[in-house]
Every structure is written in structure tokens, then in C-alpha cells.
Write a protein that holds these residues in place. Structure first.
Motif, PDB file in Angstrom:
ATOM      1  N   ARG A 108     -12.795  71.372  35.756  1.00 21.15           N
ATOM      2  CA  ARG A 108     -11.885  70.242  35.974  1.00 21.15           C
ATOM      3  C   ARG A 108     -10.866  70.136  34.850  1.00 21.15           C
ATOM      4  O   ARG A 108      -9.679  69.991  35.092  1.00 21.15           O
ATOM      5  CB  ARG A 108     -12.688  68.942  36.106  1.00 21.15           C
ATOM      6  N   GLN A 142      -6.923  70.595  35.239  1.00 21.77           N
ATOM      7  CA  GLN A 142      -5.986  69.522  34.877  1.00 21.77           C
ATOM      8  C   GLN A 142      -4.966  70.012  33.866  1.00 21.77           C
ATOM      9  O   GLN A 142      -3.807  69.611  33.885  1.00 21.77           O
ATOM     10  CB  GLN A 142      -6.754  68.321  34.327  1.00 21.77           C
ATOM     11  N   ASP A 181      -4.925  69.554  40.921  1.00 22.29           N
ATOM     12  CA  ASP A 181      -5.804  68.436  41.268  1.00 22.29           C
ATOM     13  C   ASP A 181      -7.157  69.005  41.671  1.00 22.29           C
ATOM     14  O   ASP A 181      -7.302  69.567  42.747  1.00 22.29           O
ATOM     15  CB  ASP A 181      -5.178  67.631  42.414  1.00 22.29           C
ATOM     16  N   SER A 241     -11.136  68.458  42.424  1.00 24.14           N
ATOM     17  CA  SER A 241     -12.113  67.412  42.748  1.00 24.14           C
ATOM     18  C   SER A 241     -13.322  67.531  41.812  1.00 24.14           C
ATOM     19  O   SER A 241     -13.626  68.614  41.312  1.00 24.14           O
ATOM     20  CB  SER A 241     -12.533  67.558  44.204  1.00 24.14           C
TER      21      SER A 241
END
Lengths: 411, 428
Positions: free
Chosen positions: A248, A252, A257, A259
Motif C-alpha cells: 500500500r 501510494q 489507489d 485497496s
């Protein structure tokens, strides 16, 4: 030997007396006491009665409960005395019977060997019973499911929303039991896992089989095996503790994006789990290629790398494909990693950055904490299980056949 | 390169072979590097996996405790009313005495939050055991609550703005004061092994899971060991080569590859649904695991039987033993080490199996260890699953610690298997 039947009787008696007595007591409760109660409430009452019978009385229970508890104790006493009497009687009878049989002509060994043979055949047949049990139980519940949800809606529906409470008659119209997004999610995660595991596994097998020094092979192989022996629940926790946050953050930082329970994390960790699996299959397949092929290639002046890529590897392809297929079936059936690290919502997507769900995740989430066998939600889990069983069975049979056929070709 | 030069000098290579050969050698080196990188990646993953678990788990092997001098006030606790009594009041008073400036309900509440919810019960158990302590002042060491345990272990970032932090500045000041007075200690967390599950991380332990796993494995062993050996002996030594034996063989090979969750479905439908066995019971868990372990044991046993040389059989047959006597008197004892090794490895796999146990409800929240295989229980892997799902921060390190405990058991079992194999393995 004559005490075996007695022993079996005692075991059976002890195993069955509890449920039987409980059933008698529960059936003898006054009319109306259990009316309109679901199975949970019944179990509560049952537990209360047995705790009264054990002497732990809280407050003042209704008189019928006290009565039931007294009956429970009484039946229990009867059962114990009956067991004692029957055991003694049966033992005596058997001892007498044996005494009568014993004589110079009696061939005890033949009888014993026949019994032992029978027991062994029974053991072997248990495996078949297990398979039949799996197929039978899955089929039974699945058929009940297809009575409520039409087969075509299940197979071709693209909506999977089993958690929404469904009223009578709305099931088919809502079309909430279409397994396409679920199987799609399974495939996304499987592909992610294989994209990682197949190259890494194959390359390590090639290196270990041909180039690695002996000491390195002797240490690296057991270490890889450790990776295969780690329980999957550990991998699942690893995925949520380490891998998912890393992915993640990385996503980022690229402005993507991602999840929180991305398919990439679950699939990646599953790939790590499959590396030793694929590597050991490929290693076996490479070792099974006859020495003559190696020597022939080297004798024609090929380097060892050329021998590997142009001779050994193509010759080992069928065995490797078999191993990869078995890995696919593993990935499809793998449960804990995806239960912990993948999502719950079924989505029609092939983007590995999104959260997808899998067949096994749905089976587990549908069945945790709910065991009534009459609503489509529980039955849907069995339908999914049936599909899972069929798919993995077909892949396994196919893979084992490839592996075996190929081995025979060189022997 | 050296032998290329040598070959060229001796005129064995075509004059233009150099660049091509260099390219071919480079290809070999590239292939080796890629191979090493692949193994390196796999081993790196192993290191990260174990490393991250140790890094987050070792902190759960200690637990912050608070030592207090508690006056067992006879006004609150009387012998006749035991085990009831105002143990929470007594212990909170002792803590409040250390901070005379604390006043008002809110502040008192905030201060007594330092104490674990289980502190009063530890005090109660001690008084029940020895009622003569009533009226005296005794020194007790009790766990602090999870938040302050985290604070003491440095897991709470003190530089975070106060409103984003669960532990407020005032509480931190109190805690530091206690720490300076030497009342805070951090002994080994035996509760992790001796307590059963709890909703409070500082009290939660693995006892229930360990006992549950023990019962399940025992049932699994009792069922799968005789069944597996019986089936293997039949298939290897007695079965005629016909379609029926082939069918059984194919069956066993396929059973070994059926996804574990399917076995859970079988157990749910057959053991719970049709036989009506109790939910969450280690008995059912063990039966399910036995079905999964049986193929492993059968395959290992057949391999072990196969490795016993035919000369043993022939010698026994030659002196007049029956087929049964040969197998049970000679072949089976010689194959036993291999069988045991395979069985232990199969049981180790069963110990780590989670999915089928979830389906039969062994993920229940149970705060006492099971007394028999019929009581509700959890198992080690399902306990890990429950804790991994719990939102409290203290459960993160506890999950890692539980995993380390599970891995320790697995390593011990596999080490035992390897030891057995090396000690009893015979070369014929």
C-alpha cells in the motif's frame, strides 16, 4: 481376543449414552416448553438442565427443569448399572464360548489372520468412504441449494451478494448467487501467485539441479522446505502484518489507489508459499531426465547452460507442467491466506490492486457462526465447495496423469 | 576463460570462435546469477517472515506488572462472603494512595485504568486460597492494562499529539512516576502459556488452544495411525493387482490433494449435521484432521514397507512363517522408524491446519481450557486466527508470539522426525 467385543461395546455405550439420554430427557419435557424455540435456545435449556443435574443450581429454575434434571440423573444411574451388568454377562458368555472352542484341532491362527485381513481391507476401504462422504455430503447440500437458486443463475450470474437477507421468492429475481465474480477473484489471486512462484521456483530448481555446489544444495533445499512447512495461517498473518502495508505504501508513493486488502498481497504471499512446491517438482522432473541426454548434449560441445535450456528443460517440460498444475490446484484451494488477506466483497475486476474475494473465502465466511442447513446462504457454501472440489479434482487427476505418463516414458 | 585461451593456442578452436564462446559463457553466467537470485529471493522471504514475526512477537513474551501494597480491608472483604467482595475497590484504593492529589471520578477512573481488569481476580484468588490475609497489608504484583503495557514497551509514540493518543499525558506522567518509584516490573509473561483466552490482551493466553490442539492431535493420531498403517500394509503386501486396488490407490492420491476446506465441509455436513456431534469440540477437529492425515501416513508407510529388502521376507517365509507372520513379525518392525517419521510429519501438518477447524467452529471465544475432547475449545492455529482478527493493539504482538509458539512445536516435531530417521535408518 474374546474381550475385544466387550471393549467395543463399552466404548460405544459411553459414546452414545450422553446423546441418547439427552434426547430422551428433551423429548419428555412438558408440551410447549420448547415450542417456537430455535436450536440455540434449545441447547441453552439443555445446558441448564445438565448443570442443574450436576448440582449447580442458580436461582430458582422452573419446576419442569428440576424434574428433567432429576430424570437425567436417574437415567444416568440406570445406564451405568445396565452397562455393568451387560458387560459382565457378555464377558462371561464369551469366556465360556472360547473355552468350548479350544481344542487340539482348533486352528486359532487361521481365524485370527482372517480377521486381521478383514480389518486391513476395511482400513483401505475407509479412503473410498471418505471420498464418497465428501461427494455425498457436498452433492446433497448442493442439490438442496439448487432447489432454491436455479443452476444457471449460479453458474452465469455476475452478482454475488449472499450477505443480504433474502425474502422468500426473491432469490432468483435478485440473482445474488452468481459465482462468476467469485471464481474471477480466485483466478486473479491464482495468477498473481503463479506469476511470482513459477519463475522463481523454476530458476531455483535449475540452479540447484545443475549449477549449485553440493554443500549449497544440501543447505538450500531444506531451507526451502521450511517455507513449504509453514502453516498457511502464518502466511496469512504475514500478509496483513508486513506485505499489505508495504504494497500500500509503495502504491501510494507511485500515486496509485491500492485497496487495503489488495489481491496483490494475498497472491504474492501465496506465491512465496508455492515456490518450494514448484521448485521441488521441477527439480524431480529435471533429475528424472536420463543421464544419457545430459552427456550427449555436453559431448556435442554445449555449455552446461545450453544443455539445460535446450535439452534438459524441454525434456522435463511435461513433469514441470504437472507440478505447475498441482500448484494451481493448491492456489485455488488455499484458504487461510486469502481469508485473512483478501477481501469479502465480490467484484467483477481483474485489477490485482483492488480487493477481490475467492471461493474459499466465501465458503469460510458463509459458514462461520451459522450452521442451520436450510437457508440458501449456508447451502451456497456447499455449492461453492462442490465446484472447488470438482475443479481441483480435475486438475489433480490431469496433473498426476501427466507426471506419471512422462516418468514411464524414460524408465 | 583460461581454457578458451588454451584451446586457441593449441589451434583446436576456429579463429573466430572467441566472441561466440564468450557470449555463450556469459549466457551461462547469466543463468547462474538468475538462479541464485531466485533462491536468494526465496530465502530472503523466509528471513523476512521469521524476522518480522520475531520482531513483533518477542515483546509479548514479557508483560508489564505493577507492584502495590494492598490493605485487605475487612470492611470490603469478609470470610463469609468469599469469593465475593470488593476486591476492585481494595486494589484501587491502594493505587490511589500512591497519588494523594488525584480527585474526582474522572481522574480516579483515568488512574485506575492503569490496572488490568484481571488484577482484582488475581487478588481474589490469593485471598480465597488464604483467607487469613484479610485485615493485613500484602504486597501484590498484578498486570497493568494493555495500553500501559504498550507504553512501557515503547510501542506508544509519545510525540503524537495527545488527542490522537489513547494514553493521555496525565496518565503517562502517573505511569512514569510509578516507574521511577520502582513499582513497575517486566517479568516473563508466563500467562501467555498458563492463561486461556481473554478479551483483554494482557490476560490472554494460549492454554486453551494448547490443550485443544493436544486433544485434537491425540484423536487424530488414534484414528489415522492404525487406519493408515492397516491400509498401507494391505495395499503394499496383500492386495491383488486388480481394478479395485487401483481404485483405492488413485483415491488415496487424490485425497492427499483435496483442498483442506473441503474436508471442513465434509465434517460440518457429516460429523455435525448427521451424527450430531458437538460443535467446536476437539473430538470433531481430530476426526477431521485424521481424514486429512491418513493419506500422508499411508504414503509414508508404503514407502517404508517398500524399503525393507525382499531377502527378509524370503528368509522368514523360508523358515515356515505365514504371510501374516512375515509382515507383522519382521517387515513391519523393520519399517517402523520410517512409519513413525512419516506419522510425525503428518501430525505436524495437522497441527498447523486451520481452515477445516474454522468450519466446525473451533474459532469460538472460550475462556477456559477444555477438560475433555468433547468440550468446546480452540486450537493453536485457530487461536492465531482469532487474535489476528482482534482490533486491540496488544493482540498484534500476541499473535506473533502465538505463531512463534506454533512454529516451535512444528520445529520440535520435525526435529524429532529427523532424529528418528537418522538414528534408526538402516542401509541394507
Amino acid at each position: 481376543m474374546s474381550f475385544i467385543p466387550v471393549f467395543v461395546l463399552i466404548l460405544l455405550w459411553l459414546a452414545l449414552q450422553g446423546p441418547v439420554i439427552t434426547a430422551i430427557v428433551m423429548n419428555s419435557l412438558p408440551d410447549g416448553a420448547l415450542e417456537g424455540l430455535d436450536s440455540g435456545a434449545r441447547q441453552l435449556i439443555q445446558a441448564e438442565i445438565s448443570s442443574i443435574a450436576a448440582g449447580n443450581i442458580f436461582g430458582t429454575p422452573e419446576p419442569w427443569k428440576m424434574e428433567a434434571a432429576r430424570q437425567l440423573v436417574r437415567l444416568h444411574d440406570i445406564s451405568v448399572w445396565a452397562l455393568l451388568a451387560i458387560t459382565l454377562g457378555l464377558s462371561g458368555a464369551l469366556v465360556l464360548f472360547s473355552r468350548r472352542r479350544v481344542s487340539a484341532e482348533f486352528r486359532a491362527r487361521h481365524g485370527v489372520e482372517r480377521i486381521v485381513s478383514g480389518l486391513m481391507i476395511f482400513c483401505a476401504v475407509v479412503a473410498i468412504f471418505v471420498t464418497l462422504g465428501i461427494i455425498g455430503s457436498l452433492l446433497f447440500e448442493t442439490l438442496k441449494f439448487f432447489e432454491k437458486v436455479p443452476f444457471t443463475k449460479f453458474l452465469f450470474g455476475i452478482n454475488w451478494e449472499p450477505q443480504i437477507p433474502i425474502r422468500e421468492g426473491q432469490v432468483a429475481a435478485a440473482g445474488a448467487f452468481g459465482w462468476v465474480p467469485v471464481i474471477l477473484g480466485t483466478m486473479v489471486i491464482t495468477v498473481v501467485a503463479l506469476v511470482l512462484a513459477v519463475p522463481v521456483g523454476l530458476m531455483s530448481a535449475i540452479y540447484l539441479n545443475e549449477f549449485a555446489p553440493k554443500w549449497f544444495r544440501a543447505t538450500a533445499k531444506p531451507l526451502l522446505e521450511i517455507l513449504a512447512g509453514v502453516p498457511t495461517v502464518v502466511y496469512g498473518f504475514f500478509a496483513i502484518l508486513v506485505v499489505a502495508p508495504v504494497i500500500r505504501d509503495f502504491g501510494q508513493s507511485l500515486g496509485l489507489d491500492v485497496s487495503p486488502n489488495t489481491a496483490l498481497a494475498a497472491g504474492g504471499v501465496m506465491g512465496v508459499m508455492l515456490i518450494p512446491f514448484i521448485s521441488s517438482f521441477a527439480d524431480d522432473a529435471l533429475s528424472a531426465v536420463p543421464q544419457a541426454l545430459r552427456e550427449g548434449a555436453l559431448g556435442l560441445g554445449a555449455t552446461r547452460a545450453e544443455m539445460m535450456t535446450t535439452v534438459l528443460f524441454p525434456a522435463a517440460i511435461p513433469g514441470i507442467v504437472g507440478g505447475v498444475l498441482l500448484a494451481v490446484s493448491r492456489a485455488i484451494g488455499e484458504t487461510m491466506i486469502v481469508v485473512m488477506a483478501a477481501g469479502l466483497m465480490a467484484k467483477m475486476t481483474i485489477n490485482p490492486l483492488e480487493s477481490v474475494t475467492t471461493v474459499t473465502v466465501q465458503i469460510v465466511t458463509l459458514l462461520i457462526g451459522d450452521t442451520s442447513f436450510d437457508n440458501p446462504k449456508t447451502l451456497a457454501a456447499f455449492a461453492l465447495g462442490m465446484m472447488l472440489f470438482i475443479v481441483t479434482l480435475v486438475i489433480n487427476v490431469f496433473a498426476l496423469r501427466i507426471v506419471r505418463k512422462y516418468r514411464e516414458a524414460y524408465d | 576463460m583460461a581454457d578458451t585461451d588454451a584451446s586457441r593456442e593449441s589451434g583446436l578452436l576456429a579463429p573466430n570462435a572467441g566472441p561466440a564462446l564468450r557470449r555463450r559463457n556469459r549466457y551461462q553466467i547469466r543463468l547462474q546469477i538468475i538462479g541464485m537470485a531466485a533462491i536468494g529471493f526465496a530465502l530472503l522471504m523466509l528471513v523476512i517472515l521469521v524476522g518480522s514475526l520475531i520482531a513483533s512477537g518477542y515483546k509479548a513474551f514479557t508483560q508489564t506488572h505493577l507492584t502495590l501494597d494492598v490493605f485487605i480491608d475487612p470492611a470490603e472483604i469478609q470470610v463469609e462472603r468469599l469469593p465475593r467482595g470488593g476486591f476492585d475497590d481494595v486494589i484501587e484504593t491502594a493505587l490511589l494512595k500512591k497519588f494523594p492529589t488525584v480527585e474526582g471520578r474522572a481522574e480516579t477512573r483515568a488512574l485506575t485504568d492503569i490496572l488490568s481488569n484481571g488484577a482484582q481476580f488475581q487478588l481474589r484468588d490469593r485471598i480465597v486460597e488464604n483467607p487469613s490475609l484479610i485485615g493485613q497489608t500484602i504486597r501484590v504484583t498484578v498486570p497493568v492494562s494493555d495500553r500501559f503495557d504498550q507504553l512501557n514497551k515503547g510501542l506508544v509514540d509519545r510525540s503524537t499529539p495527545e488527542e490522537l493518543r489513547q494514553v493521555k499525558d496525565q496518565a503517562i506522567a502517573w505511569f512514569d512516576q510509578l516507574k521511577q518509584s520502582g513499582a513497575i516490573s517486566k517479568p516473563l509473561n508466563w500467562a501467555l502459556l498458563t492463561n486461556a483466552d481473554s478479551r483483554f490482551p494482557e490476560l490472554a493466553g494460549l492454554k486453551g488452544a494448547l490443550v485443544g490442539s493436544f486433544w485434537a492431535l491425540l484423536v487424530c493420531f488414534v484414528i489415522s495411525f492404525p487406519l493408515g498403517i492397516g491400509a498401507a500394509i494391505y495395499l503394499e503386501e496383500f492386495a491383488p493387482r486388480n481394478r479395485f486396488s487401483d481404485l483405492i490407490e488413485v483415491n488415496i492420491n487424490n485425497l492427499a490433494a483435496v483442498p483442506s476446506v473441503v474436508f471442513g465441509l465434509l465434517a460440518l455436513a457429516v460429523f455435525l449435521g448427521w451424527f450430531g456431534l458437538p460443535r467446536s469440540a476437539p473430538l470433531v477437529g481430530g476426526m477431521t484432521l485424521a481424514l486429512m492425515t491418513m493419506p500422508t501416513i499411508i504414503i509414508a508407510t508404503r514407502a517404508a514397507l517398500k524399503s525393507v529388502p525382499p531377502s527378509i521376507r524370503q528368509a522368514a517365509l523360508g523358515v515356515g512363517a505365514s504371510k501374516h507372520q512375515v509382515v507383522f513379525g519382521h517387515v513391519l518392525p523393520l519399517a517402523m522408524p520410517g512409519i513413525l517419521t512419516g506419522t510425525i510429519i503428518g501430525l505436524a501438518q495437522a497441527l498447523g491446519e486451520t481452515a477445516p477447524l474454522l468450519l466446525i467452529g473451533m474459532n469460538a471465544f472460550i475462556t477456559s481450557a477444555p477438560g475433555s475432547p468433547l468440550d468446546s475449545a480452540t486450537a493453536l492455529p485457530t487461536q492465531i486466527f482469532i487474535w489476528a482478527d482482534s482490533p486491540e493493539r496488544g493482540f498484534v504482538s500476541r499473535t506473533s508470539a502465538a505463531i512463534l509458539v506454533l512454529l516451535t512445536f512444528l520445529i520440535a516435531m520435525n526435529a524429532l522426525a529427523i532424529y528418528l530417521r537418522s538414528k534408526f535408518e538402516r542401509k541394507w
